[in-house]
Scaffold this motif. Structure first.
Motif, PDB file in Angstrom:
ATOM      1  N   HIS A 100     -51.371 -53.362 -60.405  1.00 33.55           N
ATOM      2  CA  HIS A 100     -52.332 -54.408 -60.771  1.00 33.55           C
ATOM      3  C   HIS A 100     -52.252 -54.645 -62.285  1.00 33.55           C
ATOM      4  CE1 HIS A 100     -53.996 -54.737 -56.772  1.00 33.55           C
ATOM      5  NE2 HIS A 100     -54.198 -53.513 -56.622  1.00 33.55           N
ATOM      6  N   ALA A 101     -51.179 -54.481 -62.722  1.00 31.56           N
ATOM      7  CA  ALA A 101     -50.786 -54.644 -64.210  1.00 31.56           C
ATOM      8  C   ALA A 101     -51.137 -56.126 -64.817  1.00 31.56           C
ATOM      9  CB  ALA A 101     -49.308 -54.074 -64.878  1.00 31.56           C
ATOM     10  N   THR A 102     -51.769 -56.226 -65.833  1.00 33.17           N
ATOM     11  CA  THR A 102     -51.910 -57.458 -66.407  1.00 33.17           C
ATOM     12  C   THR A 102     -51.888 -57.432 -67.854  1.00 33.17           C
ATOM     13  OG1 THR A 102     -53.277 -58.527 -64.762  1.00 33.17           O
ATOM     14  CG2 THR A 102     -53.564 -59.325 -66.836  1.00 33.17           C
ATOM     15  N   LYS A 103     -51.206 -58.293 -68.511  1.00 36.06           N
ATOM     16  CA  LYS A 103     -51.053 -58.379 -69.948  1.00 36.06           C
ATOM     17  C   LYS A 103     -51.241 -59.669 -70.604  1.00 36.06           C
ATOM     18  CE  LYS A 103     -50.806 -56.984 -73.874  1.00 36.06           C
ATOM     19  NZ  LYS A 103     -51.395 -56.121 -74.601  1.00 36.06           N
TER      20      LYS A 103
ATOM     21  N   VAL B 246     -49.467 -57.503 -61.370  1.00 34.10           N
ATOM     22  CA  VAL B 246     -48.522 -57.171 -60.881  1.00 34.10           C
ATOM     23  C   VAL B 246     -48.499 -55.727 -60.145  1.00 34.10           C
ATOM     24  CG1 VAL B 246     -45.840 -56.599 -61.208  1.00 34.10           C
ATOM     25  CG2 VAL B 246     -46.844 -58.579 -62.061  1.00 34.10           C
ATOM     26  N   SER B 247     -48.116 -55.608 -58.879  1.00 33.31           N
ATOM     27  CA  SER B 247     -47.999 -54.203 -58.260  1.00 33.31           C
ATOM     28  C   SER B 247     -46.857 -54.225 -57.768  1.00 33.31           C
ATOM     29  CB  SER B 247     -49.270 -54.267 -57.270  1.00 33.31           C
ATOM     30  OG  SER B 247     -50.307 -54.156 -57.780  1.00 33.31           O
TER      31      SER B 247
ATOM     32  N   ASP C  38     -53.275 -54.903 -70.358  1.00 30.51           N
ATOM     33  CA  ASP C  38     -54.906 -55.015 -70.604  1.00 30.51           C
ATOM     34  C   ASP C  38     -55.937 -54.650 -69.581  1.00 30.51           C
ATOM     35  OD1 ASP C  38     -54.577 -56.289 -73.387  1.00 30.51           O
ATOM     36  OD2 ASP C  38     -53.844 -58.120 -72.216  1.00 30.51           O
ATOM     37  N   GLU C  39     -54.994 -54.537 -68.228  1.00 31.48           N
ATOM     38  CA  GLU C  39     -55.735 -54.304 -66.922  1.00 31.48           C
ATOM     39  C   GLU C  39     -54.657 -53.532 -66.227  1.00 31.48           C
ATOM     40  OE1 GLU C  39     -57.579 -57.668 -65.136  1.00 31.48           O
ATOM     41  OE2 GLU C  39     -58.561 -58.353 -67.069  1.00 31.48           O
ATOM     42  N   GLY C  40     -55.168 -52.940 -64.920  1.00 33.27           N
ATOM     43  CA  GLY C  40     -54.369 -51.970 -64.463  1.00 33.27           C
ATOM     44  C   GLY C  40     -53.547 -50.959 -65.187  1.00 33.27           C
ATOM     45  N   SER C  41     -52.453 -50.274 -64.438  1.00 30.02           N
ATOM     46  CA  SER C  41     -51.761 -49.310 -64.973  1.00 30.02           C
ATOM     47  C   SER C  41     -50.459 -49.264 -64.847  1.00 30.02           C
ATOM     48  CB  SER C  41     -52.340 -47.672 -64.386  1.00 30.02           C
ATOM     49  OG  SER C  41     -53.807 -47.737 -64.646  1.00 30.02           O
ATOM     50  N   VAL C  42     -49.681 -48.568 -65.594  1.00 30.19           N
ATOM     51  CA  VAL C  42     -48.239 -48.369 -65.264  1.00 30.19           C
ATOM     52  C   VAL C  42     -47.975 -46.881 -65.368  1.00 30.19           C
ATOM     53  CG1 VAL C  42     -45.813 -49.041 -66.282  1.00 30.19           C
ATOM     54  CG2 VAL C  42     -47.558 -50.519 -66.514  1.00 30.19           C
ATOM     55  N   PHE C  43     -47.015 -46.630 -64.254  1.00 24.84           N
ATOM     56  CA  PHE C  43     -46.888 -45.109 -64.150  1.00 24.84           C
ATOM     57  C   PHE C  43     -45.575 -44.919 -64.383  1.00 24.84           C
ATOM     58  CE2 PHE C  43     -50.938 -45.847 -62.006  1.00 24.84           C
ATOM     59  CZ  PHE C  43     -51.639 -44.773 -62.331  1.00 24.84           C
ATOM     60  N   VAL C  44     -44.958 -43.775 -65.102  1.00 24.40           N
ATOM     61  CA  VAL C  44     -43.719 -43.397 -65.152  1.00 24.40           C
ATOM     62  C   VAL C  44     -43.530 -42.069 -64.701  1.00 24.40           C
ATOM     63  CG1 VAL C  44     -41.782 -42.860 -66.886  1.00 24.40           C
ATOM     64  CG2 VAL C  44     -43.197 -44.880 -67.156  1.00 24.40           C
ATOM     65  N   GLN C  45     -42.897 -41.780 -63.559  1.00 23.95           N
ATOM     66  CA  GLN C  45     -42.566 -40.633 -62.663  1.00 23.95           C
ATOM     67  C   GLN C  45     -43.750 -39.991 -62.553  1.00 23.95           C
ATOM     68  OE1 GLN C  45     -39.730 -38.787 -65.214  1.00 23.95           O
ATOM     69  NE2 GLN C  45     -37.963 -39.556 -63.861  1.00 23.95           N
ATOM     70  N   GLY C  46     -44.804 -40.883 -61.955  1.00 26.55           N
ATOM     71  CA  GLY C  46     -46.210 -40.119 -61.549  1.00 26.55           C
ATOM     72  C   GLY C  46     -47.125 -40.170 -62.759  1.00 26.55           C
ATOM     73  N   ARG C  47     -46.865 -40.500 -64.150  1.00 27.06           N
ATOM     74  CA  ARG C  47     -47.958 -40.226 -65.194  1.00 27.06           C
ATOM     75  C   ARG C  47     -48.095 -41.454 -65.680  1.00 27.06           C
ATOM     76  NH1 ARG C  47     -46.084 -35.649 -69.115  1.00 27.06           N
ATOM     77  NH2 ARG C  47     -48.499 -36.115 -69.438  1.00 27.06           N
ATOM     78  N   ALA C  48     -49.337 -42.081 -65.878  1.00 26.68           N
ATOM     79  CA  ALA C  48     -49.653 -43.305 -66.519  1.00 26.68           C
ATOM     80  C   ALA C  48     -49.348 -43.313 -68.001  1.00 26.68           C
ATOM     81  CB  ALA C  48     -51.317 -43.387 -66.317  1.00 26.68           C
ATOM     82  N   THR C  49     -48.639 -44.295 -68.592  1.00 27.43           N
ATOM     83  CA  THR C  49     -48.145 -44.444 -69.562  1.00 27.43           C
ATOM     84  C   THR C  49     -49.533 -44.227 -70.741  1.00 27.43           C
ATOM     85  OG1 THR C  49     -48.296 -46.837 -69.555  1.00 27.43           O
ATOM     86  CG2 THR C  49     -46.176 -45.889 -69.047  1.00 27.43           C
TER      87      THR C  49
END
Length: 257
Positions: free
Chosen positions: A18-21, A32-33, A66-77
């Motif tokens: 649910h990434a929003t910018k 975006v998911s 600004d909302e939601g999260s982004v994960f790289v190899q299981g860890r939030a940026t």
């Protein structure tokens, strides 16, 4: 699919939840998911201003949601050191943007030398490995960017992005500034590199043919939204929304015949 071992399932290489910018009143990326599995080659396509580059920059924390999260190899940026994250994720952009005062060798060695510190032998080995893989002769080591053709400079940019042996490679329209023949050659080189290394690639492009040729999955963006994420065949045969249908209409007969 995620790999399982001893009861454990590996997380995706990259995941947007649910990434929003927003930039002022404009929404660049809208809820975006998407999950990018390890070893995938994902091409991202859409009209100018649809959020492709912003989405890519979220992966290495050049832009934070600004909302939601982004994960790289299981860890939030948001929980990672951005400098360490960027050293572990390769990044190649349009025109390669090499350091003009450094030679080809020094450009490619830049990140490995930081990681290897005083181990010059490991850095030299990395430079040789990636120059060989992108088809750059050793005689070019001492040249400066101003002495390179567009295709040679782009190869150096790709080698530099790969020289730290990252698990993930981000590419933002890397071939758009070169001629059609060189572009085709670079596309073939990149496919070969992906097949040999198994690296996860996210590749932004405006070119639908490039997206279908390179990607095993294609993410179509429209006005900041991810409107379809599927294989090239599925996008051609079953477009999810009218925008995707218009995007692929002229190619459908050629690709599916």
């Amino acid at each position: 699919m995620p790999r399982a071992g001893a009861g454990r399932v590996d997380p995706p290489a990259v995941a947007f939840h649910h990434a929003t910018k927003r930039f002022g009143s404009s929404i660049a990326v809208n809820d975006v998911s998407v999950a990018v599995e390890e070893g995938s080659f994902v091409t991202v396509i859409g009209s100018s201003g649809c959020g492709k580059t912003t989405l890519l920059k979220m992966v290495n924390a050049l832009v934070m949601p600004d909302e939601g999260s982004v994960f790289v190899q299981g860890r939030a940026t948001s929980e990672l050191d951005p400098v360490e994250l960027r050293r572990s994720v390769g990044y190649a952009i349009q025109g390669s943007v090499l350091f003009p005062h450094l030679t080809v060798e020094q450009n490619i060695a830049f990140v490995p030398s930081l990681l290897n510190k005083h181990d010059r032998r490991r850095t030299d080995a990395a430079v040789k490995k990636w120059m060989d893989l992108v088809d750059l002769p050793s005689t070019m080591r001492a040249r400066y960017p101003a002495e390179l053709s567009g295709g040679q400079a782009q190869r150096v940019g790709i080698a530099r992005a790969l020289a730290a042996s990252p698990d993930i490679l981000l590419m933002d329209e890397p071939f758009s500034a070169v001629d059609a023949i060189t572009r085709s050659s670079l596309q073939d080189e990149l496919k070969r590199i992906h097949e040999r290394t198994g690296i996860t690639v996210l590749f932004v492009t405006h070119d639908i043919d490039e997206a279908f040729y390179l990607g095993d999955r294609v993410l179509v963006m429209e006005a900041g939204r991810a409107v379809q994420y599927a294989s090239p065949h599925d996008i051609l045969s079953a477009p999810a929304v009218p925008f995707v249908d218009r995007l692929v209409a002229k190619r459908r007969a050629a690709y599916l015949s």
